[in-house]
Design an enzyme around this catalytic site. Structure first.
Site, PDB file in Angstrom:
ATOM      1  N   GLU A   1      83.506  51.705   8.880  1.00 40.07           N
ATOM      2  CA  GLU A   1      83.421  53.135   9.242  1.00 40.07           C
ATOM      3  C   GLU A   1      84.551  53.459  10.203  1.00 40.07           C
ATOM      4  OE1 GLU A   1      79.651  54.974  10.898  1.00 40.07           O
ATOM      5  OE2 GLU A   1      81.147  56.147  12.007  1.00 40.07           O
TER       6      GLU A   1
ATOM      7  N   HIS B   1      88.036  55.732  11.063  1.00 39.35           N
ATOM      8  CA  HIS B   1      88.439  57.100  10.736  1.00 39.35           C
ATOM      9  C   HIS B   1      89.921  57.382  10.927  1.00 39.35           C
ATOM     10  CE1 HIS B   1      84.253  57.850  10.294  1.00 39.35           C
ATOM     11  NE2 HIS B   1      83.986  57.607  11.561  1.00 39.35           N
TER      12      HIS B   1
ATOM     13  N   HIS C   1      77.597  60.090   6.883  1.00 42.40           N
ATOM     14  CA  HIS C   1      78.075  60.014   8.268  1.00 42.40           C
ATOM     15  C   HIS C   1      77.459  61.167   9.061  1.00 42.40           C
ATOM     16  CE1 HIS C   1      80.978  60.503  11.582  1.00 42.40           C
ATOM     17  NE2 HIS C   1      81.201  59.218  11.428  1.00 42.40           N
TER      18      HIS C   1
ATOM     19  N   ASP D   1      83.695  52.168  14.084  1.00 42.41           N
ATOM     20  CA  ASP D   1      83.819  53.607  14.330  1.00 42.41           C
ATOM     21  C   ASP D   1      85.109  53.855  15.113  1.00 42.41           C
ATOM     22  OD1 ASP D   1      83.279  56.292  14.140  1.00 42.41           O
ATOM     23  OD2 ASP D   1      81.557  56.290  15.481  1.00 42.41           O
TER      24      ASP D   1
HETATM   25 MN    MN Z   1      82.107  57.692  12.715  1.00 39.67          MN
END
Ligand code: MN
Length: 344
Positions: free
Chosen positions: A7, A9, A186, A307
């Protein structure tokens, strides 16, 4: 041991420019935003981009988000992360009007596919789609998987207050199932009908509680709405160790049994959570929570994630490495589950 983080970004100047275009610039400070227009106030990362040229200030989260190249790879190497599975930063294109969102999603997927090709074996990608235009979203998803080689799709929870149990979105779910790729749900801030009580205190509507409340509601709406009876092979990924659901599975089953109108489901709610869901460690580096997910779902259903750049790579790696879990299961969580699910 290989480490695959799922995950992670990115953003682009064009994405930033569209997000800024949603806001009433008269009410904005010269740099960045606090809370403006119809953009969710928790999109903190946007604040590190200059309003005038949509470029990030050096050293900020924005600078890390926009770098899908050498800087990102260096940080991965420093933490011993071999692979990042990349997805567009929240709120994706889901706040934009239909036409803009459809066009931008296409361009973002093209850009992402290019970055993946430049760093073979280091990056894979999840497609961006515009659920507000369901038919176009389904065909863009098909193109992103079959032509661009992306490995799944990510949706930032509700789209303007509408959730995926609504049958108008089922063409997307049907396509996800047919292509055999996972759908990452998400977080986004709670939907407009839900957010008001969260706004009483700063931060409550985001990672402190609102994200988890909205995605767990989203998940239960899909289960109770019969989505997984209609699409039994659908595989959903939830971040943050399942947004609280592993902790609640038994209570959900107990009280679901007392609701006659939901008994038409083929299985107990917890059975769907075990059979149709994967959870990731994104943003959750606490062993009691990890062990709850581990005991409730088993090692085959947990994936490593950071993340990045919202959270630090090193903290996530240290957390899984020090977890009281056997080596065989750690290897599943760190890479072999992801290799199978995303067909890496
Ligand atoms: Mn995230």
């Amino acid at each position: 041991v290989k480490r695959i983080a799922v995950e992670e970004h990115f953003t682009s100047r064009e994405h930033v420019s569209y997000l800024y275009s949603l806001m009433d610039k008269k009410n904005l400070p010269s740099k960045g935003i606090e809370d403006a227009g119809n953009l969710q106030p928790e999109v903190r990362w946007l604040k590190s981009f200059d309003l005038a040229d949509n470029l990030p200030e050096a050293g900020t989260i924005g600078a890390k988000l926009i770098d899908i190249g050498a800087g990102r790879i260096r940080e991965m190497d420093e933490a011993g992360i071999d692979v990042q599975v990349l997805s567009l930063a929240q709120p994706g294109v889901q706040s934009l009007d239909d036409r803009t969102a459809v066009t931008l999603a296409r361009r973002i997927n093209d850009e992402l596919a290019k970055a993946v090709m430049q760093f073979p074996g280091r990056f894979y990608g999840l497609a961006t789609i515009a659920p507000q235009a369901p038919a176009e979203a389904a065909s863009e998803l098909r193109r992103a998987i079959t032509e661009l080689g992306l490995r799944g799709v990510l949706i930032n929870s509700h789209t303007r207050g509408e959730y995926l149990d609504d049958e108008k979105f089922w063409i997307i779910l049907e396509t996800v199932e047919e292509l055999g790729v996972p759908l990452y749900i998400h977080p986004a801030e709670p939907s407009p009908d839900m957010i008001k009580p969260y706004l009483a205190y700063p931060g409550l509507s985001g990672a402190i509680n609102g994200f988890c409340a909205d995605v767990s509601l989203h998940t239960l709406r899909m289960i109770f709405g019969g989505v997984f009876d209609r699409f039994p092979r659908l595989q959903i990924i939830l971040g943050h160790l399942g947004e609280g659901l592993p902790y609640w599975m038994s209570r959900i089953d107990d009280h679901w049994l007392k609701q006659p109108q939901t008994k038409k489901l083929g299985k107990k709610p917890s059975d769907y959570i075990r059979d149709n869901f994967f959870v990731t460690m994104s943003g959750m580096y606490w062993h009691p929570a990890l062990l709850c997910a581990y005991l409730a779902l088993g090692a085959d259903r947990i994936l490593f994630a950071v993340d990045y750049p919202m959270e630090p790579n090193l903290r996530a790696v240290a957390s899984i490495e020090s977890a009281p879990i056997c080596t065989i299961d750690k290897e599943k969580i760190l890479y072999s589950n992801a290799e199978k699910l995303f067909r890496l």
